[in-house]
Design a protein around this motif. Structure first.
Motif, short mmCIF file in Angstrom:
data_model
loop_
_atom_site.label_atom_id
_atom_site.label_comp_id
_atom_site.label_asym_id
_atom_site.label_seq_id
_atom_site.Cartn_x
_atom_site.Cartn_y
_atom_site.Cartn_z
N GLU A 113 0.84 -1.20 0.00
CA GLU A 113 0.00 0.00 0.00
C GLU A 113 0.87 1.24 0.00
O GLU A 113 1.96 1.25 0.57
N ILE A 114 0.35 2.28 -0.66
CA ILE A 114 1.08 3.54 -0.69
C ILE A 114 0.71 4.32 0.56
O ILE A 114 -0.47 4.49 0.87
N VAL A 115 1.72 4.77 1.25
CA VAL A 115 1.49 5.64 2.41
C VAL A 115 2.14 6.99 2.09
O VAL A 115 3.30 7.04 1.72
N PHE A 116 1.33 8.04 2.20
CA PHE A 116 1.81 9.38 1.88
C PHE A 116 2.04 10.19 3.14
O PHE A 116 1.23 10.12 4.05
N CYS A 117 3.05 11.01 3.12
CA CYS A 117 3.09 12.14 4.06
C CYS A 117 2.76 13.37 3.23
O CYS A 117 3.24 13.52 2.10
N LEU A 118 1.94 14.23 3.78
CA LEU A 118 1.50 15.43 3.06
C LEU A 118 1.57 16.63 3.98
O LEU A 118 1.43 16.48 5.20
N ALA A 119 1.74 17.79 3.41
CA ALA A 119 1.51 19.02 4.17
C ALA A 119 0.08 19.45 3.87
O ALA A 119 -0.38 19.31 2.73
N MET A 120 -0.63 19.92 4.88
CA MET A 120 -2.01 20.35 4.66
C MET A 120 -2.20 21.72 5.29
O MET A 120 -2.03 21.88 6.50
N ASP A 121 -2.55 22.71 4.46
CA ASP A 121 -2.84 24.05 4.98
C ASP A 121 -4.28 24.09 5.44
O ASP A 121 -5.19 23.72 4.67
N THR A 122 -4.50 24.50 6.68
CA THR A 122 -5.87 24.67 7.17
C THR A 122 -6.01 26.11 7.66
O THR A 122 -5.02 26.82 7.81
N ASN A 123 -7.24 26.52 7.93
CA ASN A 123 -7.45 27.88 8.44
C ASN A 123 -6.89 28.03 9.85
O ASN A 123 -6.82 29.14 10.36
N HIS A 124 -6.52 26.91 10.47
CA HIS A 124 -6.00 26.99 11.84
C HIS A 124 -4.58 26.47 11.94
O HIS A 124 -4.15 26.01 13.00
N GLY A 125 -3.86 26.54 10.84
CA GLY A 125 -2.44 26.19 10.86
C GLY A 125 -2.09 25.12 9.84
O GLY A 125 -2.97 24.48 9.25
N VAL A 126 -0.78 24.94 9.63
CA VAL A 126 -0.30 23.92 8.69
C VAL A 126 -0.05 22.63 9.48
O VAL A 126 0.63 22.65 10.50
N VAL A 127 -0.60 21.53 8.99
CA VAL A 127 -0.39 20.26 9.69
C VAL A 127 0.29 19.26 8.75
O VAL A 127 0.19 19.36 7.53
N GLY A 128 0.96 18.28 9.35
CA GLY A 128 1.49 17.15 8.59
C GLY A 128 0.45 16.05 8.64
O GLY A 128 -0.11 15.78 9.70
N ALA A 129 0.18 15.42 7.51
CA ALA A 129 -0.82 14.34 7.48
C ALA A 129 -0.16 13.07 6.97
O ALA A 129 0.74 13.13 6.12
N ILE A 130 -0.60 11.93 7.49
CA ILE A 130 -0.17 10.64 6.95
C ILE A 130 -1.42 9.93 6.43
O ILE A 130 -2.42 9.82 7.15
N ALA A 131 -1.37 9.49 5.18
CA ALA A 131 -2.56 8.91 4.54
C ALA A 131 -2.18 7.63 3.83
O ALA A 131 -1.02 7.44 3.45
N ARG A 132 -3.19 6.77 3.65
CA ARG A 132 -2.94 5.49 2.98
C ARG A 132 -3.92 5.32 1.83
O ARG A 132 -5.08 5.71 1.93
N THR A 133 -3.44 4.77 0.72
CA THR A 133 -4.35 4.46 -0.39
C THR A 133 -3.93 3.16 -1.06
O THR A 133 -2.75 2.80 -1.04
N SER A 134 -4.88 2.47 -1.65
CA SER A 134 -4.51 1.30 -2.46
C SER A 134 -5.02 1.47 -3.88
O SER A 134 -4.74 0.65 -4.74
N ASP A 135 -5.79 2.55 -4.16
CA ASP A 135 -6.38 2.70 -5.49
C ASP A 135 -6.25 4.10 -6.08
O ASP A 135 -6.81 4.37 -7.14
N TRP A 136 -5.55 5.00 -5.43
CA TRP A 136 -5.38 6.39 -5.88
C TRP A 136 -6.70 7.14 -5.94
O TRP A 136 -6.83 8.14 -6.61
N LYS A 137 -7.71 6.62 -5.23
CA LYS A 137 -9.02 7.31 -5.23
C LYS A 137 -9.49 7.57 -3.80
O LYS A 137 -10.09 8.59 -3.51
#
Ligand code: BMA
Length: 332
Positions: A113-137
């Protein structure tokens, strides 16, 4: 390091947003799966002609050799998709506007499985996110940090039974110097709950940085330690080439070595930058003089491919043998 003279991915290769006044592709995570190279890249585009970008997507490119890439017809991840799939992360009354964009993917493979680390800008600050996908959807969010944090990368395997991540919080209070952010690490048994957080490297320890540093691509394992790329920022007086005014930061690619058993411990550093902005596509672009590595592949013959965002505009590739890279490291 040997650089490919030209970018290996440019906006013209991307079937979406080609009609926009400006479109850039950069800061790309790369993985090799069953002999195929996969690249998840950031695509910033403008709806109308003006200095700032108005939207960010992530796109997927595939390659048989890590050099020639074909981009999938549609973005694999948009702000709208994330707002819909991650609505329950934030109070319903603040959604969907709360999530402004996701960007700078670093990708790892765990159990197919692909596990991503992402930066996510929110209205209450920038957070690091970890996400998983198996189908790119469908993207399952495994964890997000508190603000402000980004540039997270995962180690390719567990160390002593735990996943490891490097990360770069950017605190503005409680320190003597402004804008001097550094690399930290945390551990987790399941990619969801993180702790045992440690300071790994101060920016003042990197000879070619005078402000902030951050983790770059997911590390690779060597006999001598975990080989990690970093980015390191040098603020300068003079204006650098950019599509906007007042750009005064050079981003260098750098190299450090972390202890195999305790990756929160730095055991070596390359005292000179690994990749400096020099080529035309590196010094001229949306933000010139920016080298931002997010992907690194160790080939079976010992060649290391390092993929980097170039001038926040396109994707560059530099290669070296693993031995050459390890030879650059000096004990810290
Ligand atoms: C950093 C991040 C990167 C970007 C770099 C240069 O702070 O925002 O996404 O490539 O600045 O603009």
């Amino acid at each position: 390091m040997k650089k490919h003279p030209h970018p290996i991915l440019v906006a013209e290769q991307v079937p979406f947003n080609a009609d926009k006044p400006k479109s850039c592709v950069f800061n790309a995570g790369v993985a090799k799966v069953n002999g195929e190279y996969l690249m998840v890249f950031r695509n910033d585009y403008q709806h109308v002609q003006r200095a700032q970008f108005s939207g960010t997507n992530l796109g997927l490119a595939r390659s048989p050799d890590g050099i020639h890439w074909t981009v999938d017809p549609e973005p694999i991840l948009t702000t709208e998709i994330i707002r819909e799939q991650w609505a329950d992360l934030f109070p319903a009354r603040l959604m969907p506007a709360e999530i402004r964009r996701v960007y700078d993917p670093r990708i790892s493979i765990f159990d197919d499985e692909i596990v991503f680390c992402l930066a996510m800008d929110t209205n209450h600050g920038v957070v690091g996110a970890i996400a998983r996908t198996s189908d790119w959807k469908h993207y399952e969010c495994l964890s997000i940090t508190t603000p402000d944090n980004r540039n997270m990368v995962l180690f390719p395997e567990k160390v002593n039974g735990q996943y490891i991540r490097l990360e770069r919080p950017f605190p503005i209070y409680g320190r003597g110097k402004p804008e001097a952010f550094e690399i930290w690490s945390s551990r987790s048994k399941d990619l969801r709950y993180w702790g045992d957080t440690r300071l790994v490297l101060g920016s003042e320890e990197v000879p070619y940085s005078n402000c902030k540093i951050g983790p770059a691509a997911p590390p690779i394992k060597t006999d001598k330690g975990w080989l990690c790329t970093i980015h390191a920022v040098e603020k300068v007086e003079a204006d650098l080439y950019a599509w906007h005014d007042n750009w005064k930061k050079i981003y260098h690619g750098g190299l450090i070595l972390l202890d195999l058993e305790d990756p929160s411990k730095v055991i070596g550093i390359a005292k000179e930058p690994l990749i400096r902005p020099e080529l035309p596509h590196e010094v001229e672009g949306f933000r010139g003089s920016v080298i931002f590595p997010c992907g690194m592949i160790l080939e079976d013959d010992g060649e290391v491919k390092i993929y980097y965002g170039s001038a926040d505009t396109c994707v560059g590739l530099a290669t070296a043998s693993l031995d050459e890279l390890l030879d650059m490291i000096e004990p810290i």
